[in-house]
Design an enzyme around this catalytic site. Structure first.
Site, short mmCIF file in Angstrom:
data_model
loop_
_atom_site.label_atom_id
_atom_site.label_comp_id
_atom_site.label_asym_id
_atom_site.label_seq_id
_atom_site.Cartn_x
_atom_site.Cartn_y
_atom_site.Cartn_z
N HIS A 122 0.87 -1.18 0.00
CA HIS A 122 0.00 0.00 0.00
C HIS A 122 0.91 1.23 0.00
O HIS A 122 2.01 1.18 0.52
CB HIS A 122 -0.83 -0.06 1.30
CG HIS A 122 -1.90 0.97 1.42
ND1 HIS A 122 -1.64 2.26 1.82
CD2 HIS A 122 -3.25 0.89 1.24
CE1 HIS A 122 -2.79 2.92 1.87
NE2 HIS A 122 -3.78 2.12 1.52
N ASP A 150 3.13 -4.49 8.06
CA ASP A 150 1.92 -3.69 7.89
C ASP A 150 0.74 -4.64 8.08
O ASP A 150 0.47 -5.48 7.23
CB ASP A 150 1.92 -3.06 6.49
CG ASP A 150 0.58 -2.42 6.13
OD1 ASP A 150 -0.38 -2.52 6.92
OD2 ASP A 150 0.49 -1.85 5.02
N CYS A 207 -4.83 2.59 -3.63
CA CYS A 207 -3.60 3.09 -2.99
C CYS A 207 -2.44 2.14 -3.22
O CYS A 207 -1.62 1.92 -2.33
CB CYS A 207 -3.80 3.33 -1.49
SG CYS A 207 -5.01 4.59 -1.15
N LYS A 252 -10.59 -0.69 10.31
CA LYS A 252 -10.80 -1.84 9.43
C LYS A 252 -11.22 -3.08 10.21
O LYS A 252 -11.49 -4.12 9.63
CB LYS A 252 -9.52 -2.14 8.64
CG LYS A 252 -9.15 -1.03 7.66
CD LYS A 252 -8.09 -1.49 6.69
CE LYS A 252 -7.40 -0.34 5.99
NZ LYS A 252 -8.23 0.30 4.98
N GLN A 288 -4.49 -5.05 6.92
CA GLN A 288 -5.49 -5.98 6.38
C GLN A 288 -5.45 -7.34 7.05
O GLN A 288 -6.21 -8.23 6.65
CB GLN A 288 -5.28 -6.15 4.86
CG GLN A 288 -5.48 -4.89 4.05
CD GLN A 288 -6.93 -4.43 3.98
OE1 GLN A 288 -7.85 -5.18 4.33
NE2 GLN A 288 -7.15 -3.21 3.55
#
Lengths: 146, 406
Positions: B121, B198, B361, B224, B201
C-alpha cells in the site's frame, strides 16, 4: 435498471466512449498537458494548438472510465475553433451543469455536451467528467481558476 | 459463526440503497461498526469524557482506566509482551511513518538498504522512499511471482548484509495474498535487519501474534476491524522503542520540561504527544472484545468460504478477470472486459452494492498487474452468500448493460 443510470450512460456518451473523436497526437507547436485524477487513476494527455488566441486543434490520449473518456472526446470537439476566452467560459458552463446548477445554454451550442447532464446525479463521477476540461483550462494558461 | 446473527449487531447494514437492500462489500476500505462499539463511544462521551493521565478527579480516573484498559486489550489481542510496546497512533499510516521518521532516519545512511515489495500500500512505500531520499539509502523490491505471491527464494536473494529495514504487508489489500511475514522476518534478522509488518489488512481477519511472528514493528488500524476511525496501533519491541526518539513533542509525552531542554516519559507515552485519541482507543477496545468473542479463526474461515464461493460464481461469467493467488483472504479484485471499474462500481451501486474501484492506494501493484485500476469486493464477518448471489447478478447486469455498446 434505474432511470438515473440510463440518464448517466446515454447512448451519445457511449458512442463517444466507443468511438472517441480527436484521439491521438498533434504535430509541432502544440501544448501538451498531462492530468490525472489521483483518487482513481484516470489520466488524460491533452494536446492543444493555440493560434492567435484561438484553439485551432485539440487531440487527446488517455485511460479512464466511460464518463471521463466520453467527456474528453466531447470537449475536444466543442472547443475546436473557439477563442481561448470562450473555451474557458464554456468550461465554466460545463462545471455549472455538473454541479446541477442552472447553466447558460444560450451563449454556445452545447451539442453533445448536454448528454453529460446526468452525471450531476452521481457526485462521485463529477471529477471524471471535468478532468478533460480542467486539462484544457490548464493548457490555455487559466490555472488560477482550477 | 452465524453471519445472520452477527449482522443484527450492525445497524447500518439494515437499510436500502437506491431502493435495494445494501450489500456492503467494501470492508477492506473500512469496516462497519457493531452496536457494542457505537455504545462504548457514546457511553464515554455521555458519562465520563475527561482528559487522561492528569486529572485527580473521578471522571479523569475513569477515562484513564478505560484508555489504559484498551491498551491492555490490544496487548492481549496481538500478544505483545508488555503494554509498553503498544503505542496508540492515528492509524497504520502514522504508525509506519513513526518507524520511518524515528528509527529510519537515525539508523540508516548511504549504502544501507530498505527492502519492500511491489504489492505494498502507498503507506508502506512512500515513508521508505522519503527515508531513502533523506539518508542516501537504497530502496529495493522483492519481486513477485506471477500469481502475486512472494517466493522466499526471492526474499533470500533481495535481502543482503546491507539491508537494515524490511517492511512487508501481512495481507494484500488488492490481491488478498497472505504473505509469509514470519519467514521473511527470519531472513531479515539473519542479515541483521529489522522486520516491519503492515497489519492493516490482517488484524481484522486473522489471529495475530507478534511474539510468534517475531517482528520488530507491527502497524494496524482500528477502523478496518470494527473500531472507530482515527486510531491505530504501533507495536514495537521494547528494546528498539527505548532507543528511539519521539517524532511528536508537546504535552502528555514529557517527564520534565526546562527552558532549554526536556526529558521524555517512559514507554509507551513518550510516543503519544498531545491529548490522545481517548474515545477512539476505548472504541477499539470494544471492537477487540467483539471480535475476540466471535473468534478470529471463525471470522477467517467464514471469509475464506465467501471468497471461494464468490470466485466460483464469478468464474462462470465470461469476460471477468480475477487477480491474485488461489489462497487468499476475503478480497476479490477483478475487472470486466471492456468495462472500466468505475462504471462497474456505478452500475453495482445502482443495485445497492458497494464495491471499491480504482488503484486501491497501490499504484506500483496496478502497474505490475498491467492495469490502471480494478474493482474490488471485500468481505467481512457480516457478509453472506446471499449477498454474493446479488453481487454476481449485479455483475451480469453490468455486463449486459455495457454489452450492447460493444
Amino acid at each position: 435498471m434505474s432511470s438515473n443510470l440510463d440518464q448517466l450512460y446515454r447512448q451519445v456518451i457511449m458512442d463517444h466512449y466507443k468511438n472517441p473523436r480527436n484521439k491521438g497526437q498533434l504535430g509541432e507547436d502544440t501544448v501538451t498537458i498531462n492530468m490525472n485524477n489521483p483518487t482513481c487513476g484516470d489520466r488524460i494527455q491533452l494536446h492543444l494548438k493555440v493560434v492567435d488566441g484561438k484553439i485551432a486543434d485539440a487531440k487527446f490520449d488517455g485511460e479512464g472510465c466511460s464518463i471521463s473518456l466520453a467527456s474528453a472526446s466531447m470537449m475536444t470537439q466543442s472547443v475546436k475553433g473557439l477563442s481561448v476566452e470562450d473555451a474557458i467560459k464554456l468550461a465554466h458552463i460545463f462545471y455549472d451543469m455538473m454541479l446541477g446548477k442552472d447553466y447558460d445554454d444560450t451563449s454556445f451550442d452545447l451539442g453533445d455536451i448536454e448528454a453529460l447532464q446526468g452525471v450531476s446525479k452521481f457526485p462521485a463521477r463529477i471529477k471524471c467528467a471535468t478532468l478533460a476540461w480542467k486539462a484544457m483550462e490548464k493548457g490555455v494558461g487559466n490555472e488560477d481558476e482550477i | 459463526m452465524n453471519a445472520q446473527e452477527v449482522r443484527k449487531l450492525f445497524p447500518i447494514l439494515h437499510q436500502e440503497v437506491n431502493g435495494k437492500p445494501l450489500v456492503y462489500f467494501d470492508s477492506a476500505a473500512t469496516s462497519q461498526k457493531p452496536v457494542p462499539v457505537i455504545e462504548a463511544l457514546e457511553k464515554y462521551y455521555r458519562e465520563y469524557n475527561s482528559n487522561v493521565h492528569r486529572g485527580v478527579h473521578t471522571l479523569g480516573t475513569r477515562a484513564t482506566d478505560a484508555y489504559e484498559g484498551a491498551r491492555e486489550k490490544v496487548r492481549r489481542f496481538i500478544n505483545a509482551k508488555s503494554t509498553q510496546e503498544v503505542i496508540f497512533t492515528r492509524g497504520t499510516t502514522t504508525s509506519i511513518n513513526t518507524v520511518a521518521a524515528s528509527y529510519g532516519l537515525s539508523n540508516l545512511s548511504e549504502g544501507d538498504e530498505i527492502v519492500i515489495t511491489p504489492m505494498e500500500h502507498h503507506s508502506n512505500i512512500i515513508p521508505w522512499q522519503q527515508v531513502a531520499k533523506k539518508t542516501g539509502a537504497t530502496l529495493k523490491y522483492i519481486p513477485l511471482k506471477e500469481d502475486g505471491s512472494i517466493d522466499l527464494q526471492d526474499v533470500e536473494s533481495t535481502i543482503t548484509e546491507h539491508t537494515k529495514i524490511v517492511s512487508v504487508m501481512q495481507v494484500s489489500n488488492v490481491l488478498g495474498t497472505i504473505n509469509p511475514v514470519k519467514e521473511i522476518g527470519a531472513i531479515a534478522h539473519k542479515h541483521g535487519a529489522i522486520m516491519v509488518v503492515d497489519g492493516a489488512q490482517s488484524t481484522p481477519h486473522l489471529k495475530v501474534d507478534v511474539q510468534d511472528l517475531d517482528c520488530d514493528f507491527f502497524a494496524f488500524s482500528s477502523h478496518k476491524m470494527c473500531g472507530p476511525t482515527g486510531i491505530g496501533v504501533l507495536f514495537g519491541k521494547k528494546a528498539l522503542l527505548n532507543k528511539m526518539e519521539p517524532v511528536e513533542f508537546g504535552g502528555e509525552m514529557i517527564d520534565f520540561v526546562d527552558l532549554y531542554d526536556s526529558t521524555w516519559k517512559e514507554l509507551p507515552w513518550k510516543f503519544e504527544g498531545g491529548t490522545p485519541i481517548i474515545a477512539g482507543a476505548i472504541g477499539l477496545g470494544a471492537a477487540i472484545d467483539f471480535l475476540s468473542d466471535i473468534g478470529l479463526d471463525n471470522i477467517h474461515r467464514h471469509e475464506e468460504e465467501l471468497a471461494k464461493y464468490a470466485i466460483e460464481q464469478m468464474s462462470e461469467i465470461e469476460g471477468i478477470t480475477i487477480y491474485g493467488p488461489k489462497e487468499r483472504a476475503g478480497i476479490v479484485t477483478f475487472n470486466i472486459d471492456d468495462v472500466h471499474p468505475h462504471d462497474v462500481a456505478t452500475v453495482l451501486d445502482a443495485e445497492g452494492i458497494a464495491v471499491r474501484a480504482g488503484h486501491h492506494c497501490a499504484q506500483p501493484l496496478m502497474k505490475w498487474l498491467n492495469t490502471s485500476s480494478t474493482a474490488r469486493a471485500s468481505f467481512y464477518l457480516y457478509n453472506t452468500k446471499d449477498e454474493i448471489d446479488s453481487f454476481v447478478k449485479g455483475l451480469v447486469t453490468t455486463k449486459e448493460y455495457f454489452g450492447h455498446v460493444f
